[in-house]
Design a protein around this motif. Sequence first.
Motif, PDB file in Angstrom:
ATOM      1  N   UNK A 174       0.720  -1.220   0.127  1.00  0.00           N
ATOM      2  CA  UNK A 174      -0.004  -0.090   0.027  1.00  0.00           C
ATOM      3  C   UNK A 174       0.979   1.322   0.042  1.00  0.00           C
ATOM      4  N   UNK A 175       1.879   1.180   0.858  1.00  0.00           N
ATOM      5  CA  UNK A 175       2.835   2.328   0.863  1.00  0.00           C
ATOM      6  C   UNK A 175       3.540   2.619  -0.453  1.00  0.00           C
ATOM      7  N   UNK A 176       3.716   1.547  -1.381  1.00  0.00           N
ATOM      8  CA  UNK A 176       4.253   1.605  -2.480  1.00  0.00           C
ATOM      9  C   UNK A 176       3.276   1.958  -3.530  1.00  0.00           C
ATOM     10  N   UNK A 177       1.904   2.188  -3.332  1.00  0.00           N
ATOM     11  CA  UNK A 177       0.912   2.227  -4.174  1.00  0.00           C
ATOM     12  C   UNK A 177       0.814   1.023  -5.081  1.00  0.00           C
ATOM     13  N   UNK A 178       0.965  -0.007  -4.725  1.00  0.00           N
ATOM     14  CA  UNK A 178       0.691  -1.514  -5.526  1.00  0.00           C
ATOM     15  C   UNK A 178      -0.645  -1.891  -4.931  1.00  0.00           C
ATOM     16  N   UNK A 179      -1.549  -1.149  -5.203  1.00  0.00           N
ATOM     17  CA  UNK A 179      -3.115  -1.602  -4.698  1.00  0.00           C
ATOM     18  C   UNK A 179      -3.312  -2.923  -4.986  1.00  0.00           C
ATOM     19  N   UNK A 180      -3.181  -3.554  -6.066  1.00  0.00           N
ATOM     20  CA  UNK A 180      -3.468  -4.925  -6.340  1.00  0.00           C
ATOM     21  C   UNK A 180      -2.650  -5.891  -5.265  1.00  0.00           C
ATOM     22  N   UNK A 181      -1.365  -5.645  -5.174  1.00  0.00           N
ATOM     23  CA  UNK A 181      -0.803  -6.515  -4.412  1.00  0.00           C
ATOM     24  C   UNK A 181      -0.888  -6.379  -3.009  1.00  0.00           C
ATOM     25  N   UNK A 182      -1.341  -5.286  -2.594  1.00  0.00           N
ATOM     26  CA  UNK A 182      -1.721  -4.662  -1.339  1.00  0.00           C
ATOM     27  C   UNK A 182      -3.046  -5.622  -0.820  1.00  0.00           C
ATOM     28  N   UNK A 183      -4.023  -5.545  -1.921  1.00  0.00           N
ATOM     29  CA  UNK A 183      -5.220  -6.341  -1.723  1.00  0.00           C
ATOM     30  C   UNK A 183      -5.004  -7.876  -1.812  1.00  0.00           C
ATOM     31  N   UNK A 184      -4.168  -8.315  -2.579  1.00  0.00           N
ATOM     32  CA  UNK A 184      -4.027  -9.816  -2.445  1.00  0.00           C
ATOM     33  C   UNK A 184      -3.223 -10.299  -1.172  1.00  0.00           C
ATOM     34  N   UNK A 185      -2.323  -9.579  -0.739  1.00  0.00           N
ATOM     35  CA  UNK A 185      -1.709  -9.794   0.478  1.00  0.00           C
ATOM     36  C   UNK A 185      -2.624  -9.653   1.681  1.00  0.00           C
ATOM     37  N   UNK A 186      -3.608  -8.872   1.574  1.00  0.00           N
ATOM     38  CA  UNK A 186      -4.805  -8.637   2.733  1.00  0.00           C
ATOM     39  C   UNK A 186      -5.611  -9.702   2.755  1.00  0.00           C
ATOM     40  N   UNK A 187      -5.924 -10.366   1.715  1.00  0.00           N
ATOM     41  CA  UNK A 187      -6.744 -11.326   1.295  1.00  0.00           C
ATOM     42  C   UNK A 187      -6.238 -12.626   1.961  1.00  0.00           C
ATOM     43  N   UNK A 188      -4.970 -12.856   1.726  1.00  0.00           N
ATOM     44  CA  UNK A 188      -4.094 -13.926   2.407  1.00  0.00           C
ATOM     45  C   UNK A 188      -4.177 -13.932   3.798  1.00  0.00           C
ATOM     46  N   UNK A 189      -3.857 -12.488   4.307  1.00  0.00           N
ATOM     47  CA  UNK A 189      -3.960 -12.638   5.960  1.00  0.00           C
ATOM     48  C   UNK A 189      -5.269 -12.763   6.331  1.00  0.00           C
ATOM     49  N   UNK A 190      -6.382 -12.367   5.663  1.00  0.00           N
ATOM     50  CA  UNK A 190      -7.671 -12.541   6.165  1.00  0.00           C
ATOM     51  C   UNK A 190      -8.069 -14.303   6.210  1.00  0.00           C
ATOM     52  N   UNK A 191      -7.592 -14.924   5.127  1.00  0.00           N
ATOM     53  CA  UNK A 191      -7.843 -16.187   5.059  1.00  0.00           C
ATOM     54  C   UNK A 191      -7.114 -16.874   6.129  1.00  0.00           C
ATOM     55  N   UNK A 192      -5.985 -16.648   6.284  1.00  0.00           N
ATOM     56  CA  UNK A 192      -5.155 -17.121   7.701  1.00  0.00           C
ATOM     57  C   UNK A 192      -5.789 -16.921   8.975  1.00  0.00           C
ATOM     58  N   UNK A 193      -6.346 -15.842   9.174  1.00  0.00           N
ATOM     59  CA  UNK A 193      -6.901 -15.124  10.370  1.00  0.00           C
ATOM     60  C   UNK A 193      -8.129 -16.191  10.687  1.00  0.00           C
ATOM     61  N   UNK A 194      -9.023 -16.018   9.493  1.00  0.00           N
ATOM     62  CA  UNK A 194     -10.398 -16.956   9.695  1.00  0.00           C
ATOM     63  C   UNK A 194      -9.810 -18.279   9.962  1.00  0.00           C
ATOM     64  N   UNK A 195      -8.761 -19.127   9.252  1.00  0.00           N
ATOM     65  CA  UNK A 195      -8.552 -20.382   9.400  1.00  0.00           C
ATOM     66  C   UNK A 195      -8.101 -20.594  10.857  1.00  0.00           C
ATOM     67  N   UNK A 196      -7.304 -19.707  11.421  1.00  0.00           N
ATOM     68  CA  UNK A 196      -6.964 -19.987  12.965  1.00  0.00           C
ATOM     69  C   UNK A 196      -8.093 -19.649  13.921  1.00  0.00           C
ATOM     70  N   UNK A 197      -9.031 -18.799  13.630  1.00  0.00           N
ATOM     71  CA  UNK A 197     -10.298 -18.609  14.361  1.00  0.00           C
ATOM     72  C   UNK A 197     -11.195 -19.775  14.225  1.00  0.00           C
ATOM     73  N   UNK A 198     -11.290 -20.340  13.080  1.00  0.00           N
ATOM     74  CA  UNK A 198     -12.190 -21.479  12.862  1.00  0.00           C
ATOM     75  C   UNK A 198     -11.259 -22.746  13.959  1.00  0.00           C
ATOM     76  N   UNK A 199     -10.139 -22.780  13.984  1.00  0.00           N
ATOM     77  CA  UNK A 199      -9.376 -24.042  14.550  1.00  0.00           C
ATOM     78  C   UNK A 199      -9.769 -23.949  16.044  1.00  0.00           C
ATOM     79  N   UNK A 200      -9.730 -22.642  16.482  1.00  0.00           N
ATOM     80  CA  UNK A 200      -9.834 -22.355  18.015  1.00  0.00           C
ATOM     81  C   UNK A 200     -11.415 -22.589  18.313  1.00  0.00           C
ATOM     82  N   UNK A 201     -12.343 -22.027  17.216  1.00  0.00           N
ATOM     83  CA  UNK A 201     -13.702 -22.552  17.580  1.00  0.00           C
ATOM     84  C   UNK A 201     -13.983 -23.704  17.694  1.00  0.00           C
ATOM     85  N   UNK A 202     -13.430 -24.573  16.529  1.00  0.00           N
ATOM     86  CA  UNK A 202     -13.486 -26.078  16.466  1.00  0.00           C
ATOM     87  C   UNK A 202     -12.980 -26.812  17.876  1.00  0.00           C
TER      88      UNK A 202
END
Length: 151
Positions: A61-89
Amino acid sequence: METGDKGEIAKSYNILAAYYLQQKLFPEARKALEEAIKIGKEIGSLEAQKFAYITLSDVEEALENHKASLAAFKNFKILSDSMRNQLVNSEIIRLQLQYDDGLHISRKLKYPLPSHLKFTNTCATFFTSVTKDISIGVGNDNQRHSMCNRF
């Protein structure tokens, strides 16, 4: 090299990348984060990958690579959700085992457990001793409920 050592190395890369980001040394930050992600995947550390992806999103985002920033954020969100699901399970399994244990004790004692009781190990121990007293005529159902609810 052991997995624990690699986990610490990935953590170090993440800390280094955060420092580089703060200093606005974006290419260095990106390189450190790529290493953290690589090691995190290698050892299966969702936490290391999650932190690296959210920081990478900030770098891009600081480099104004918005597509790459969004892709990295999506990966973060997937991992975050996966970790939360493991905890809930894990919590569901723990509660199921706790329920099954209470059901087992209830059947063993041939008394149905009132649905409003919060069943804990302390309560189970007390419930067992009070039930033995009740079976010989000491105490009553109200005493059993009120004493068990104290725990």
